[in-house]
Design a protein around this motif. Structure first.
Motif, PDB file in Angstrom:
ATOM      1  N   GLU A  18       0.851  -1.180   0.000  1.00 32.66           N
ATOM      2  CA  GLU A  18       0.000   0.000   0.000  1.00 32.66           C
ATOM      3  C   GLU A  18       0.885   1.227   0.000  1.00 32.66           C
ATOM      4  OE1 GLU A  18      -3.678  -1.831   2.611  1.00 32.66           O
ATOM      5  OE2 GLU A  18      -2.191  -0.575   3.600  1.00 32.66           O
ATOM      6  N   SER A  19       0.749   2.048  -1.006  1.00 31.49           N
ATOM      7  CA  SER A  19       1.538   3.268  -1.090  1.00 31.49           C
ATOM      8  C   SER A  19       0.911   4.312  -0.177  1.00 31.49           C
ATOM      9  CB  SER A  19       1.587   3.763  -2.534  1.00 31.49           C
ATOM     10  OG  SER A  19       2.354   4.932  -2.592  1.00 31.49           O
ATOM     11  N   VAL A  20       1.521   4.496   0.991  1.00 28.65           N
ATOM     12  CA  VAL A  20       1.047   5.460   1.971  1.00 28.65           C
ATOM     13  C   VAL A  20       1.964   6.673   1.902  1.00 28.65           C
ATOM     14  CG1 VAL A  20       0.674   5.842   4.440  1.00 28.65           C
ATOM     15  CG2 VAL A  20       0.198   3.601   3.444  1.00 28.65           C
ATOM     16  N   GLU A  21       1.371   7.861   1.926  1.00 28.36           N
ATOM     17  CA  GLU A  21       2.171   9.080   1.901  1.00 28.36           C
ATOM     18  C   GLU A  21       2.963   9.194   3.198  1.00 28.36           C
ATOM     19  OE1 GLU A  21       3.925  12.458   0.511  1.00 28.36           O
ATOM     20  OE2 GLU A  21       2.639  11.094  -0.603  1.00 28.36           O
ATOM     21  N   LEU A  22       4.286   9.179   3.075  1.00 24.55           N
ATOM     22  CA  LEU A  22       5.150   9.298   4.239  1.00 24.55           C
ATOM     23  C   LEU A  22       5.238  10.749   4.700  1.00 24.55           C
ATOM     24  CD1 LEU A  22       8.175   7.042   3.214  1.00 24.55           C
ATOM     25  CD2 LEU A  22       6.417   6.518   4.899  1.00 24.55           C
ATOM     26  N   GLN A  23       5.416  10.935   5.987  1.00 21.43           N
ATOM     27  CA  GLN A  23       5.702  12.265   6.524  1.00 21.43           C
ATOM     28  C   GLN A  23       7.062  12.709   5.969  1.00 21.43           C
ATOM     29  OE1 GLN A  23       3.592  14.079   8.432  1.00 21.43           O
ATOM     30  NE2 GLN A  23       2.121  12.434   8.116  1.00 21.43           N
ATOM     31  N   ALA A  98      17.272   7.702   4.596  1.00 22.40           N
ATOM     32  CA  ALA A  98      16.949   8.994   3.982  1.00 22.40           C
ATOM     33  C   ALA A  98      15.434   9.152   3.944  1.00 22.40           C
ATOM     34  CB  ALA A  98      17.533   9.070   2.570  1.00 22.40           C
ATOM     35  N   PRO A  99      14.935  10.377   4.122  1.00 23.26           N
ATOM     36  CA  PRO A  99      13.485  10.584   4.095  1.00 23.26           C
ATOM     37  C   PRO A  99      12.902  10.356   2.709  1.00 23.26           C
ATOM     38  CG  PRO A  99      14.630  12.691   4.221  1.00 23.26           C
ATOM     39  CD  PRO A  99      15.678  11.611   4.340  1.00 23.26           C
ATOM     40  N   LYS A 100      11.675   9.856   2.700  1.00 22.49           N
ATOM     41  CA  LYS A 100      10.907   9.681   1.461  1.00 22.49           C
ATOM     42  C   LYS A 100      11.582   8.760   0.449  1.00 22.49           C
ATOM     43  CE  LYS A 100       7.566  12.947   1.848  1.00 22.49           C
ATOM     44  NZ  LYS A 100       6.180  12.719   1.588  1.00 22.49           N
ATOM     45  N   LYS A 101      12.354   7.770   0.941  1.00 19.54           N
ATOM     46  CA  LYS A 101      13.002   6.787   0.074  1.00 19.54           C
ATOM     47  C   LYS A 101      12.902   5.410   0.705  1.00 19.54           C
ATOM     48  CE  LYS A 101      16.317   9.834  -2.094  1.00 19.54           C
ATOM     49  NZ  LYS A 101      17.702  10.146  -2.349  1.00 19.54           N
ATOM     50  N   LEU A 145       7.347   0.910  -4.840  1.00 16.99           N
ATOM     51  CA  LEU A 145       8.499   1.208  -5.684  1.00 16.99           C
ATOM     52  C   LEU A 145       8.169   2.304  -6.699  1.00 16.99           C
ATOM     53  CD1 LEU A 145      11.429   0.510  -6.287  1.00 16.99           C
ATOM     54  CD2 LEU A 145      10.627  -1.287  -7.812  1.00 16.99           C
ATOM     55  N   ASN A 146       6.928   2.347  -7.170  1.00 14.81           N
ATOM     56  CA  ASN A 146       6.520   3.419  -8.082  1.00 14.81           C
ATOM     57  C   ASN A 146       6.440   4.768  -7.376  1.00 14.81           C
ATOM     58  OD1 ASN A 146       6.346   1.907 -10.430  1.00 14.81           O
ATOM     59  ND2 ASN A 146       4.245   1.287 -10.013  1.00 14.81           N
ATOM     60  N   ALA A 147       6.121   4.750  -6.081  1.00 19.69           N
ATOM     61  CA  ALA A 147       5.952   5.990  -5.322  1.00 19.69           C
ATOM     62  C   ALA A 147       7.264   6.530  -4.751  1.00 19.69           C
ATOM     63  CB  ALA A 147       4.940   5.777  -4.193  1.00 19.69           C
ATOM     64  N   TYR A 148       8.210   5.630  -4.447  1.00 13.54           N
ATOM     65  CA  TYR A 148       9.447   6.045  -3.778  1.00 13.54           C
ATOM     66  C   TYR A 148      10.658   5.412  -4.454  1.00 13.54           C
ATOM     67  CZ  TYR A 148       6.209   7.532  -0.189  1.00 13.54           C
ATOM     68  OH  TYR A 148       5.178   8.135   0.473  1.00 13.54           O
ATOM     69  N   ARG A 149      11.750   6.178  -4.524  1.00 14.12           N
ATOM     70  CA  ARG A 149      12.992   5.668  -5.088  1.00 14.12           C
ATOM     71  C   ARG A 149      13.678   4.762  -4.071  1.00 14.12           C
ATOM     72  NH1 ARG A 149      14.265   8.360  -9.706  1.00 14.12           N
ATOM     73  NH2 ARG A 149      16.480   7.895  -9.702  1.00 14.12           N
ATOM     74  N   ILE A 150      14.386   3.763  -4.578  1.00  9.69           N
ATOM     75  CA  ILE A 150      15.160   2.878  -3.714  1.00  9.69           C
ATOM     76  C   ILE A 150      16.617   3.321  -3.757  1.00  9.69           C
ATOM     77  CG2 ILE A 150      15.440   1.145  -5.523  1.00  9.69           C
ATOM     78  CD1 ILE A 150      15.293  -0.999  -3.264  1.00  9.69           C
TER      79      ILE A 150
END
Length: 174
Positions: A18-23, A98-101, A145-150
């Motif tokens: 589930e792609s949840v929006e991270l803080q 790292a944030p948002k990754k 993986l589509n929402a966040y870079r690895i």
């Protein structure tokens, strides 16, 4: 208040894609686990303190994915049972989130044997298996993986994920 500062928060691995929006100050931690033993806990210290519990630490090979505050951390201790533990020295066990990754830090390999609950021997390594980590995320968490870079956040440097992502842009998808 003092008891809260000294306590580690128990974490459970994410199981659903589930792609949840991270803080803004939160990232995903991805760690591989390849062990011949059921482990009791793995303690992580740094920006925050937390631990993986035996629910996620069964013998075999798997990956654990969690969301945690961004920052600098280290694997500080591995408990094999109530009586046996291994404290780890600084440096080799350090990692960054790292944030948002999605931050892959390596695969913790624990090989050992026990006899009636007592450890005979144990070898512990943190190896970089970026290809297997990418395969795991790609197959099990494609929305994430589509929402966040690895990226690689473990000890040393590894540009494998950046290479994959540049190749993906050139080819129009993997």
């Amino acid at each position: 208040m003092f008891t809260l500062i000294g306590c580690s928060q128990s974490l459970k691995g994410i199981k659903k894609d589930e792609s949840v929006e991270l803080q803004p100050e939160v990232g995903y931690l991805l760690i591989g686990l390849d062990t011949t033993l059921d482990l009791h806990t793995i303690n992580i210290t740094g920006t925050n303190r937390f631990k993986f519990t035996k629910e996620d630490l069964r013998a075999g090979t798997n990956f654990i994915l969690i969301d945690i505050p961004a920052g600098n951390y280290k694997i500080s201790e591995i408990k094999f049972n109530r009586y046996s533990r291994l404290e780890l020295v600084e440096g080799y066990w350090d990692f960054q989130v790292a944030p948002k990754k999605i931050n892959y830090i390596g695969t913790l390999q624990v090989e050992g044997s026990s006899w009636f609950g007592w450890l005979n021997h144990v070898n512990v390594l943190l190896n970089n298996e970026s290809t297997q980590a990418f395969k795991f995320i790609h197959e099990n968490f494609p929305n994430l993986l589509n929402a966040y870079r690895i990226t690689f956040g473990g000890p040393g440097e590894d540009h494998f994920f950046e290479y994959l992502q540049s190749t993906e842009q050139q080819l129009g998808g993997l």
